[in-house]
Design a protein around this motif. Structure first.
Motif, PDB file in Angstrom:
ATOM      1  N   GLU A 186       0.918  -1.393   0.063  1.00 17.84           N
ATOM      2  CA  GLU A 186      -0.705  -0.003   0.315  1.00 17.84           C
ATOM      3  C   GLU A 186       0.941   0.895   0.378  1.00 17.84           C
ATOM      4  OE1 GLU A 186      -3.887  -1.958   2.338  1.00 17.84           O
ATOM      5  OE2 GLU A 186      -2.996   0.071   3.107  1.00 17.84           O
ATOM      6  N   CYS A 187       2.049   0.978   1.085  1.00 19.45           N
ATOM      7  CA  CYS A 187       2.586   2.408   0.954  1.00 19.45           C
ATOM      8  C   CYS A 187       3.249   2.858  -0.573  1.00 19.45           C
ATOM      9  CB  CYS A 187       4.056   2.267   1.314  1.00 19.45           C
ATOM     10  SG  CYS A 187       3.573   1.786   3.296  1.00 19.45           S
ATOM     11  N   MET A 188       3.963   1.821  -1.756  1.00 22.66           N
ATOM     12  CA  MET A 188       4.414   1.996  -2.300  1.00 22.66           C
ATOM     13  C   MET A 188       2.940   2.255  -3.663  1.00 22.66           C
ATOM     14  SD  MET A 188       6.541  -1.458  -2.818  1.00 22.66           S
ATOM     15  CE  MET A 188       7.348  -1.258  -3.994  1.00 22.66           C
ATOM     16  N   GLN A 189       2.039   1.622  -3.838  1.00 19.12           N
ATOM     17  CA  GLN A 189       1.144   2.338  -4.309  1.00 19.12           C
ATOM     18  C   GLN A 189       0.535   3.589  -4.255  1.00 19.12           C
ATOM     19  OE1 GLN A 189      -1.015  -1.535  -3.439  1.00 19.12           O
ATOM     20  NE2 GLN A 189      -0.917  -2.185  -5.249  1.00 19.12           N
ATOM     21  N   SER A 190       0.851   3.914  -2.737  1.00 15.84           N
ATOM     22  CA  SER A 190       0.262   5.201  -2.435  1.00 15.84           C
ATOM     23  C   SER A 190       1.784   5.994  -3.182  1.00 15.84           C
ATOM     24  CB  SER A 190       0.626   5.145  -0.941  1.00 15.84           C
ATOM     25  OG  SER A 190      -0.225   7.008  -0.856  1.00 15.84           O
ATOM     26  N   GLY A 191       2.340   6.421  -2.748  1.00 18.26           N
ATOM     27  CA  GLY A 191       3.833   6.693  -3.054  1.00 18.26           C
ATOM     28  C   GLY A 191       3.522   7.210  -4.674  1.00 18.26           C
ATOM     29  N   VAL A 192       3.710   6.076  -5.378  1.00 20.81           N
ATOM     30  CA  VAL A 192       3.019   6.113  -6.506  1.00 20.81           C
ATOM     31  C   VAL A 192       1.750   6.892  -7.747  1.00 20.81           C
ATOM     32  CG1 VAL A 192       3.378   4.988  -9.366  1.00 20.81           C
ATOM     33  CG2 VAL A 192       5.114   4.478  -7.502  1.00 20.81           C
ATOM     34  N   PHE A 193       0.680   6.034  -6.994  1.00 19.26           N
ATOM     35  CA  PHE A 193      -0.536   6.879  -7.558  1.00 19.26           C
ATOM     36  C   PHE A 193      -0.618   8.208  -7.040  1.00 19.26           C
ATOM     37  CE2 PHE A 193      -4.887   7.976  -7.654  1.00 19.26           C
ATOM     38  CZ  PHE A 193      -5.151   7.351  -8.658  1.00 19.26           C
ATOM     39  N   TRP A 194      -0.699   8.643  -5.250  1.00 17.96           N
ATOM     40  CA  TRP A 194      -0.561  10.034  -5.493  1.00 17.96           C
ATOM     41  C   TRP A 194       0.215  10.836  -6.095  1.00 17.96           C
ATOM     42  CZ3 TRP A 194      -5.867  10.023  -5.251  1.00 17.96           C
ATOM     43  CH2 TRP A 194      -6.254   9.964  -4.393  1.00 17.96           C
ATOM     44  N   GLY A 195       1.462  10.632  -5.539  1.00 17.93           N
ATOM     45  CA  GLY A 195       2.676  11.419  -6.791  1.00 17.93           C
ATOM     46  C   GLY A 195       2.594  11.547  -7.767  1.00 17.93           C
ATOM     47  N   TYR A 196       2.041  10.190  -8.926  1.00 17.24           N
ATOM     48  CA  TYR A 196       1.494  10.530 -10.243  1.00 17.24           C
ATOM     49  C   TYR A 196       0.692  11.107 -10.380  1.00 17.24           C
ATOM     50  CZ  TYR A 196       3.930   8.948 -14.188  1.00 17.24           C
ATOM     51  OH  TYR A 196       5.027   8.744 -14.986  1.00 17.24           O
ATOM     52  N   VAL A 197      -0.478  11.472  -9.325  1.00 16.37           N
ATOM     53  CA  VAL A 197      -1.308  12.528  -9.144  1.00 16.37           C
ATOM     54  C   VAL A 197      -1.329  13.961  -8.838  1.00 16.37           C
ATOM     55  CG1 VAL A 197      -3.946  14.127  -8.591  1.00 16.37           C
ATOM     56  CG2 VAL A 197      -3.604  11.068  -8.607  1.00 16.37           C
ATOM     57  N   GLY A 198       0.142  14.094  -8.910  1.00 10.53           N
ATOM     58  CA  GLY A 198       0.346  15.777  -8.529  1.00 10.53           C
ATOM     59  C   GLY A 198       1.207  15.868  -9.759  1.00 10.53           C
ATOM     60  N   VAL A 199       1.754  14.556 -10.158  1.00 11.04           N
ATOM     61  CA  VAL A 199       2.911  15.404 -11.299  1.00 11.04           C
ATOM     62  C   VAL A 199       2.350  15.786 -12.762  1.00 11.04           C
ATOM     63  CG1 VAL A 199       4.486  13.593 -12.944  1.00 11.04           C
ATOM     64  CG2 VAL A 199       4.406  13.145 -11.416  1.00 11.04           C
ATOM     65  N   LYS A 216      -6.696  22.747 -23.141  1.00 10.91           N
ATOM     66  CA  LYS A 216      -7.449  21.260 -23.066  1.00 10.91           C
ATOM     67  C   LYS A 216      -6.284  20.311 -22.992  1.00 10.91           C
ATOM     68  CE  LYS A 216     -11.547  20.861 -25.799  1.00 10.91           C
ATOM     69  NZ  LYS A 216     -11.979  21.313 -26.823  1.00 10.91           N
ATOM     70  N   ILE A 217      -7.156  19.287 -22.150  1.00 14.25           N
ATOM     71  CA  ILE A 217      -5.782  17.891 -21.650  1.00 14.25           C
ATOM     72  C   ILE A 217      -6.577  16.595 -21.917  1.00 14.25           C
ATOM     73  CG2 ILE A 217      -4.297  16.854 -20.001  1.00 14.25           C
ATOM     74  CD1 ILE A 217      -4.600  19.489 -18.040  1.00 14.25           C
ATOM     75  N   ILE A 218      -6.020  16.128 -22.714  1.00 12.83           N
ATOM     76  CA  ILE A 218      -5.898  14.800 -23.423  1.00 12.83           C
ATOM     77  C   ILE A 218      -4.953  13.704 -23.217  1.00 12.83           C
ATOM     78  CG2 ILE A 218      -6.964  13.775 -25.702  1.00 12.83           C
ATOM     79  CD1 ILE A 218      -8.099  16.891 -25.327  1.00 12.83           C
ATOM     80  N   ALA A 219      -5.752  13.163 -23.093  1.00 10.91           N
ATOM     81  CA  ALA A 219      -4.927  11.914 -21.851  1.00 10.91           C
ATOM     82  C   ALA A 219      -4.546  10.694 -22.965  1.00 10.91           C
ATOM     83  CB  ALA A 219      -4.842  11.368 -21.237  1.00 10.91           C
ATOM     84  N   THR A 220      -3.991   9.599 -23.111  1.00 11.15           N
ATOM     85  CA  THR A 220      -4.111   8.419 -24.337  1.00 11.15           C
ATOM     86  C   THR A 220      -3.265   6.977 -23.276  1.00 11.15           C
ATOM     87  OG1 THR A 220      -4.250   7.099 -26.475  1.00 11.15           O
ATOM     88  CG2 THR A 220      -2.557   8.457 -25.821  1.00 11.15           C
ATOM     89  N   GLY A 221      -3.626   6.321 -23.382  1.00 10.74           N
ATOM     90  CA  GLY A 221      -2.461   4.800 -22.988  1.00 10.74           C
ATOM     91  C   GLY A 221      -3.511   4.469 -21.647  1.00 10.74           C
ATOM     92  N   GLY A 222      -3.336   3.280 -21.814  1.00 11.81           N
ATOM     93  CA  GLY A 222      -3.532   1.480 -21.100  1.00 11.81           C
ATOM     94  C   GLY A 222      -3.929   2.349 -19.208  1.00 11.81           C
ATOM     95  N   LEU A 223      -3.376   3.547 -18.766  1.00 20.86           N
ATOM     96  CA  LEU A 223      -3.275   3.664 -17.401  1.00 20.86           C
ATOM     97  C   LEU A 223      -4.444   5.055 -17.563  1.00 20.86           C
ATOM     98  CD1 LEU A 223      -0.142   2.981 -16.259  1.00 20.86           C
ATOM     99  CD2 LEU A 223      -1.891   1.399 -15.950  1.00 20.86           C
ATOM    100  N   ALA A 224      -4.619   5.272 -18.675  1.00 20.46           N
ATOM    101  CA  ALA A 224      -5.068   6.875 -18.505  1.00 20.46           C
ATOM    102  C   ALA A 224      -6.399   7.012 -17.539  1.00 20.46           C
ATOM    103  CB  ALA A 224      -5.121   7.320 -19.522  1.00 20.46           C
ATOM    104  N   PRO A 225      -6.647   6.032 -17.288  1.00 23.22           N
ATOM    105  CA  PRO A 225      -8.453   5.448 -17.079  1.00 23.22           C
ATOM    106  C   PRO A 225      -8.508   5.845 -15.506  1.00 23.22           C
ATOM    107  CG  PRO A 225      -8.532   4.097 -18.822  1.00 23.22           C
ATOM    108  CD  PRO A 225      -7.082   5.102 -19.070  1.00 23.22           C
ATOM    109  N   LEU A 226      -7.320   5.016 -15.554  1.00 25.73           N
ATOM    110  CA  LEU A 226      -7.288   5.106 -13.464  1.00 25.73           C
ATOM    111  C   LEU A 226      -6.873   6.016 -13.423  1.00 25.73           C
ATOM    112  CD1 LEU A 226      -6.049   3.034 -11.191  1.00 25.73           C
ATOM    113  CD2 LEU A 226      -3.865   3.081 -12.089  1.00 25.73           C
ATOM    114  N   PHE A 227      -5.983   7.031 -14.200  1.00 24.34           N
ATOM    115  CA  PHE A 227      -5.562   8.400 -12.999  1.00 24.34           C
ATOM    116  C   PHE A 227      -7.226   9.221 -13.176  1.00 24.34           C
ATOM    117  CE2 PHE A 227      -2.091   7.177 -13.170  1.00 24.34           C
ATOM    118  CZ  PHE A 227      -1.017   6.987 -11.852  1.00 24.34           C
ATOM    119  N   GLN A 228      -7.583   8.473 -13.794  1.00 25.29           N
ATOM    120  CA  GLN A 228      -8.607   9.647 -14.576  1.00 25.29           C
ATOM    121  C   GLN A 228      -9.988   9.879 -13.137  1.00 25.29           C
ATOM    122  OE1 GLN A 228      -9.487  12.327 -16.680  1.00 25.29           O
ATOM    123  NE2 GLN A 228     -11.235  13.072 -17.050  1.00 25.29           N
ATOM    124  N   GLN A 229     -10.780   8.585 -13.187  1.00 25.67           N
ATOM    125  CA  GLN A 229     -11.459   8.072 -12.004  1.00 25.67           C
ATOM    126  C   GLN A 229     -11.104   8.684 -10.588  1.00 25.67           C
ATOM    127  OE1 GLN A 229     -11.007   3.776  -9.670  1.00 25.67           O
ATOM    128  NE2 GLN A 229     -10.221   3.156 -11.772  1.00 25.67           N
TER     129      GLN A 229
END
Ligand SMILES: Nc1ncnc2c1ncn2[C@@H]1O[C@H](COP(=O)(O)OP(=O)(O)O)[C@@H](O)[C@H]1O
Ligand SMILES: CC(C)(COP(=O)(O)O)[C@@H](O)C(=O)NCCC(=O)O
Ligand SMILES: [K+]
Length: 258
Positions: A186-199, A216-229
């Motif tokens: 969980e600590c690693m996932q948190s660092g990368v996920f929330w760190g990435y939201v910040g990035v 406008k900001i347009i996203a693509t790539g398999g991981l885009a929906p994970l961040f969009q949600q």
């Protein structure tokens, strides 16, 4: 029909475009040792399995791995009897300008995303592509690629933690429900996920400030929906953005007689 090939550092995607829609899409791990014959056995097996009777007359390739070009060219020449268009090569004309420092080689995927973004959404865009690296491509009002940002990819960041620290396991990215992890994963996932939201937030906000205009900001790539949600980070998300760009570039070159 057109065979569009988008080769990234991790995966290579093949799509067949019938002029109106993609009738099939297949993905394989990128491997520069794969020969033309191996590609063809793989492709023709999948086509037969899905009963796709497509006559490939044109091939377009975008690759961030220069070493795969040779074998993909042979695939095109030998099995489809056509000279492929390779994005970034002089014979492949782009419908948009590229305004970067002299001598700079922009990743072809970024140019294709620029073309696709401009075609679908118009200018003044930030295109975010979650691949091996995460790229931010800045598109001017007239569609030109004017630069951007390259950040370490999400999975690459997780892999780097695992490879550099003896006690950190390999973990997959997911959206943690809270920030404070109570176990290593969980600590690693948190660092990368929330760190990435910040990035994503920080880079896009600074690009907008630097450009001093709404974008406008347009996203693509398999991981885009994970961040969009998580919350509204992007104005839109499009899975097949790079493939769409390849069809636009192909059509542009056909029209020009290339
Ligand atoms: N839907 C998805 N869910 C989770 N991981 C994904 C998904 N799509 C791609 N990935 C991962 O994201 C990384 C980048 O993949 P990809 O977009 O194919 O990169 P590239 O274009 O650089 O080859 C890889 O590690 C891949 O396994
Ligand atoms: C930044 C990239 C590694 C992204 O590639 P990908 O993650 O799609 O495999 C690629 O676009 C690249 O090699 N670019 C060259 C440098 C540049 O675009 O400025
Ligand atoms: K990519």
């Amino acid at each position: 029909m057109l065979l569009a090939i988008d080769c990234g550092n991790t995966n290579t995607v093949f799509s067949i475009w019938d002029g109106t829609s993609f009738i099939a899409t297949w993905r394989t791990a990128t491997d520069h040792n794969r020969t033309a014959d191996q590609y063809y056995v793989w492709l023709s097996t999948l086509m037969a399995a899905q009963k796709i009777d497509a006559e490939i007359t044109d091939v377009i390739i975008s690759t961030t791995v220069p070493r795969v070009v040779f074998n993909l060219r042979v695939l095109s020449d030998r099995y489809f009897n056509t000279r492929p268009l390779v994005v970034g090569k002089p014979e492949c004309d782009l419908p948009v300008d590229v305004r970067v420092d002299a001598g700079t080689q922009v990743g072809p995927d970024r140019l294709v995303n620029t073309v696709a973004g401009y075609d679908l959404y118009g200018g003044d865009l930030i295109v975010v592509d979650f691949g091996t690296a995460t790229t931010f491509d800045v598109v001017a009002a007239d569609g030109a690629y004017i630069g951007g940002v390259i950040a370490p990819g999400v999975n690459l960041s997780l892999r780097a933690l695992h490879e550099a620290a003896a006690a950190l396991p390999h973990v997959d990215i997911t959206k943690p429900n809270k920030v404070i992890g109570t176990n290593t994963v969980e600590c690693m996932q948190s660092g990368v996920f929330w760190g990435y939201v910040g990035v994503i937030r920080e880079i896009c906000s600074r690009i907008k400030t630097e450009r001093d205009r709404p974008m406008k900001i347009i996203a693509t790539g398999g991981l885009a929906p994970l961040f969009q949600q998580h919350e509204e980070l992007f104005d839109d998300w499009k899975d097949e953005l790079t493939m769409h760009g390849l069809t636009v570039i192909h059509q542009h070159n056909v029209t020009k007689g290339n």
